[in-house]
Design a protein around this motif. Structure first.
Motif, PDB file in Angstrom:
ATOM      1  N   PRO A 334      -9.492 -97.794  74.374  1.00 46.87           N
ATOM      2  CA  PRO A 334      -9.622 -97.267  73.087  1.00 46.87           C
ATOM      3  C   PRO A 334      -9.081 -95.799  72.788  1.00 46.87           C
ATOM      4  O   PRO A 334      -9.444 -95.396  71.423  1.00 46.87           O
ATOM      5  CB  PRO A 334     -11.055 -96.887  72.945  1.00 46.87           C
ATOM      6  N   LEU A 335      -7.877 -95.370  73.249  1.00 42.02           N
ATOM      7  CA  LEU A 335      -7.441 -94.116  72.964  1.00 42.02           C
ATOM      8  C   LEU A 335      -5.783 -94.185  72.510  1.00 42.02           C
ATOM      9  O   LEU A 335      -5.261 -93.236  72.490  1.00 42.02           O
ATOM     10  CB  LEU A 335      -7.287 -92.915  74.373  1.00 42.02           C
ATOM     11  N   LYS A 336      -5.729 -95.430  71.844  1.00 40.78           N
ATOM     12  CA  LYS A 336      -4.328 -95.423  71.089  1.00 40.78           C
ATOM     13  C   LYS A 336      -4.073 -94.575  70.135  1.00 40.78           C
ATOM     14  O   LYS A 336      -2.612 -94.121  69.643  1.00 40.78           O
ATOM     15  CB  LYS A 336      -4.361 -96.899  70.526  1.00 40.78           C
ATOM     16  N   ASP A 337      -5.228 -93.858  69.573  1.00 38.00           N
ATOM     17  CA  ASP A 337      -4.753 -92.723  68.428  1.00 38.00           C
ATOM     18  C   ASP A 337      -4.617 -91.302  69.217  1.00 38.00           C
ATOM     19  O   ASP A 337      -5.140 -90.303  68.319  1.00 38.00           O
ATOM     20  CB  ASP A 337      -5.863 -92.803  67.517  1.00 38.00           C
ATOM     21  N   ALA A 338      -4.612 -91.257  70.451  1.00 39.94           N
ATOM     22  CA  ALA A 338      -4.345 -90.026  71.304  1.00 39.94           C
ATOM     23  C   ALA A 338      -3.411 -89.718  72.214  1.00 39.94           C
ATOM     24  O   ALA A 338      -2.672 -90.565  72.554  1.00 39.94           O
ATOM     25  CB  ALA A 338      -5.958 -89.887  72.098  1.00 39.94           C
TER      26      ALA A 338
END
Length: 370
Positions: A334-338
């Protein structure tokens, strides 16, 4: 179609191994890339230090097994740490990864729960599941801090045998206050492991509290501040009884003579490393100030040698870095935006800043800036 031999192997593999998702490393894709994805030191060892190591290497008797006790290196680590630490409180490993594995092998039984924060270093989960343990994650607050109330709720519900704290945390760079960890060590009835891989980049350490808490263990590494990622050298610090039990799972002669010599030599010359640590901290704050001057992402406070940013514009920024041949750490859901950016040399950081400024100016010009 699976062949008979493959079917046999699949049948024989332990379920714990079959279900594992292996740790993956992003490969270097272009020549002359700026490598800022592995939290390594951007500086090679000084020439005079490498020359000293080369002279010592010539004298090593590589036909003989290494010192199984690693006493000379443990003594130098104890001297470096101070705080009343003795060599008998130190256990060495091939990187702190191996030391973490020794800890799980020593204390975690099949079915035992192990609690760690999320996101954090992925090897805690892998080592737990390899031992047949059950890994439980507790999400950090949105600013990367620990919710102490939720932590104690998780402890009450899961009754973990072991808790891992990476502090400063990888990948966020945030740190749990020492006083908070001390309070947890006093109340928690299992093994509390504090991974201080990035400890040289911040002030204070839980090592000073080891005599007070018999269930507390601290792991450290030479891979980050010392610039020895290629050597693979780490260590565990705990009370003597704790170390005595963990040493039972350590194979004989597990740390080679070259690693021991390199570790001893670099500790004899720590003033050279200390200067570089100060430079990395200075550069970290320079990069953070630039990143914080723009909207579109959240820049986490960092006490490590990297910066973690998260937000809607971050995936597009990651693509911009890739086009500029700058390699940063990207993540799966869930860290695709990081992304996580390791602090480089001043010259490398100048290039990172140029990419950021160009990226924001272009988005401002075409009306897509957030």
């Amino acid at each position: 179609m699976m062949r008979e031999g493959e079917k046999m192997i699949q049948f024989l593999v332990r379920p714990e191994v079959k279900n594992l998702v292996p740790y993956t490393v992003q490969q270097k894709e272009k020549e002359n890339m700026i490598i800022l994805d592995g939290n390594e030191s951007p500086y090679p060892l000084p020439y005079e230090l490498r020359e000293e190591m080369a002279q010592k290497f010539i004298k090593l008797e590589l036909n003989r097994y290494p010192d199984a006790s690693c006493y000379a290196l443990r003594q130098k680590i104890a001297d470096y740490l101070g705080k009343g630490v003795s060599p008998e409180q130190i256990l060495l490993g091939n990187g702190s990864d191996e030391v973490l594995q020794f800890l799980v092998q020593t204390f975690v039984r099949p079915g035992d729960r192990v609690l760690a924060l999320a996101p954090t270093f992925s090897m805690y989960k892998i080592f737990t599941e390899l031992s047949g343990g059950v890994y439980v994650s507790l999400h950090l607050n949105s600013d990367g801090s620990l919710d102490l109330e939720q932590f104690w709720k998780a402890v009450k519900i899961t009754y973990p045998r072991m808790v891992f704290f990476c502090s400063p945390n990888n990948p966020t760079g945030t740190r749990i206050p020492l006083e908070t960890i001390g309070e947890i060590a006093e109340r928690f009835e299992g093994i509390l492991v504090v991974d201080e891989a990035y400890g040289e980049f911040c002030q204070g350490s839980m090592i000073s509290m080891l005599d007070k808490y018999p269930n507390l263990a601290v792991t450290r590494t030479f891979s980050k501040a010392f610039g020895l990622a290629g050597v693979r050298l780490g260590y565990l610090v705990a009370n003597r009884d704790f170390i005595r039990e963990v040493s039972k799972v350590v194979p004989p002669y597990h740390l080679n003579s070259i690693s021991q010599m390199v570790g001893e030599t670099i500790l004899e010359n720590y003033s050279l490393i200390e200067k570089r640590v100060r430079e990395i901290i200075k550069e970290r704050e320079r990069l953070r100030a630039v990143l914080k001057s723009y909207a579109g992402w959240q820049v986490f406070p960092s006490e490590a040698n990297f910066l973690f940013l998260r937000g809607l514009e971050v995936p597009a920024l990651a693509e911009e870095f890739e086009r500029a041949a700058i390699k940063v750490r990207k993540f799966r859901s869930p860290l695709k935006d990081a992304i996580r950016i390791t602090v480089g040399t001043p010259e490398e950081n100048d290039q990172v800043i140029r990419v950021i400024k160009t990226f924001k100016e272009r988005r401002r010009a075409n009306g897509t800036e957030m």
